[in-house]
Design a protein around this motif. Structure first.
Motif, PDB file in Angstrom:
ATOM      1  N   ARG A   1      -9.121   5.298  -1.558  1.00 55.05           N
ATOM      2  CA  ARG A   1      -9.085   3.982  -0.909  1.00 55.05           C
ATOM      3  C   ARG A   1     -10.530   3.627  -0.625  1.00 55.05           C
ATOM      4  O   ARG A   1     -11.283   4.442  -0.093  1.00 55.05           O
TER       5      ARG A   1
ATOM      6  N   VAL B   1       1.480   6.390  -7.153  1.00 54.02           N
ATOM      7  CA  VAL B   1       0.361   7.178  -7.681  1.00 54.02           C
ATOM      8  C   VAL B   1       0.661   8.675  -7.600  1.00 54.02           C
ATOM      9  O   VAL B   1       0.326   9.430  -8.518  1.00 54.02           O
ATOM     10  N   GLN B   2       1.300   9.111  -6.533  1.00 59.89           N
ATOM     11  CA  GLN B   2       1.596  10.540  -6.364  1.00 59.89           C
ATOM     12  C   GLN B   2       2.490  11.074  -7.481  1.00 59.89           C
ATOM     13  O   GLN B   2       2.452  12.268  -7.781  1.00 59.89           O
TER      14      GLN B   2
ATOM     15  N   TYR C   1       1.845  -3.969  -8.346  1.00 59.93           N
ATOM     16  CA  TYR C   1       1.164  -3.803  -7.058  1.00 59.93           C
ATOM     17  C   TYR C   1      -0.040  -4.719  -6.890  1.00 59.93           C
ATOM     18  O   TYR C   1      -0.450  -5.015  -5.780  1.00 59.93           O
TER      19      TYR C   1
ATOM     20  N   LEU D   1      -7.397   9.339  -6.659  1.00 63.43           N
ATOM     21  CA  LEU D   1      -7.197   8.033  -6.035  1.00 63.43           C
ATOM     22  C   LEU D   1      -8.015   8.013  -4.753  1.00 63.43           C
ATOM     23  O   LEU D   1      -7.925   8.930  -3.939  1.00 63.43           O
TER      24      LEU D   1
ATOM     25  N   GLN E   1       0.848   3.959  -3.047  1.00 63.75           N
ATOM     26  CA  GLN E   1       0.415   5.343  -2.874  1.00 63.75           C
ATOM     27  C   GLN E   1       1.503   6.317  -3.320  1.00 63.75           C
ATOM     28  O   GLN E   1       1.213   7.352  -3.925  1.00 63.75           O
ATOM     29  N   SER E   2       2.745   5.974  -3.074  1.00 61.69           N
ATOM     30  CA  SER E   2       3.857   6.804  -3.541  1.00 61.69           C
ATOM     31  C   SER E   2       3.931   6.797  -5.065  1.00 61.69           C
ATOM     32  O   SER E   2       4.138   7.841  -5.693  1.00 61.69           O
TER      33      SER E   2
ATOM     34  N   TYR F   1      -8.533   0.156  -4.129  1.00 65.22           N
ATOM     35  CA  TYR F   1      -8.441   1.554  -4.554  1.00 65.22           C
ATOM     36  C   TYR F   1      -9.285   1.764  -5.804  1.00 65.22           C
ATOM     37  O   TYR F   1      -9.448   0.856  -6.616  1.00 65.22           O
TER      38      TYR F   1
ATOM     39  N   HIS G   1       0.810  -1.219   0.000  1.00 62.88           N
ATOM     40  CA  HIS G   1       0.000   0.000   0.000  1.00 62.88           C
ATOM     41  C   HIS G   1       0.846   1.272   0.000  1.00 62.88           C
ATOM     42  O   HIS G   1       0.581   2.191  -0.776  1.00 62.88           O
ATOM     43  N   GLN G   2       1.844   1.343   0.845  1.00 62.37           N
ATOM     44  CA  GLN G   2       2.680   2.549   0.942  1.00 62.37           C
ATOM     45  C   GLN G   2       3.393   2.828  -0.384  1.00 62.37           C
ATOM     46  O   GLN G   2       3.391   3.952  -0.867  1.00 62.37           O
TER      47      GLN G   2
END
Length: 142
Positions: free
Chosen positions: A100, A89-90, A129, A98, A86-87, A107, A82-83
């Motif tokens: 959750r 995607v940023q 992922y 995005l 999310q990075s 997501y 997950h971490q």
């Protein structure tokens, strides 16, 4: 500020800005029967209290070549990804939203790209992922 501390005029000002964020305070004032200066003070108060978080514009992505609009549900294959996901995607400007989510998937993403090939390349990157399900927009109704 909560709904109990907002009065009817605050709500009407907020609705005017939601309808069109670039409305001059003077024009809003005419609609809510205040001076433009009084509207400005109320707008600043709404901003300070976090009711108004910012402003945005409406745009036509097709006009700049972003004609493929997709909704992607991502199913993570690892609880530990997950971490990093999310990075990832940023740093991807093609992913414009995005969320959750609970229910189906982990997501929900809204994606805008210029071509099917660009979408395919992004989806290929997502596979590190987890899995995904894609729905393509064929027309926006609202």
């Amino acid at each position: 500020m909560t709904n109990s501390t907002m009065d009817d005029i605050d709500l009407r000002i907020l609705n005017c800005l939601l309808e069109r964020a670039d409305l001059p305070h003077k024009e809003i004032g005419q609609r809510v029967h205040l001076t433009g200066q009084a509207v400005g003070a109320r707008v600043r108060k709404l901003q300070e209290l976090g009711v108004i978080e910012g402003y945005t514009i409406r745009w036509n992505p097709d006009k700049i070549g972003l004609s493929v609009h997709a909704f992607v549900t991502v199913f993570m294959t690892s609880n530990h990804a997950h971490q990093t996901f999310q990075s990832f995607v940023q740093h991807k400007e093609q992913i414009v939203e995005l969320h959750r989510v609970g229910g189906e998937g982990c997501y929900w993403m809204r994606v805008r790209v210029g071509t099917q090939a660009e979408l395919t390349a992004l989806l290929d990157e997502l596979l590190q992922y987890g899995n995904y399900k894609v729905s393509l927009s064929i027309g926006q109704m609202k």
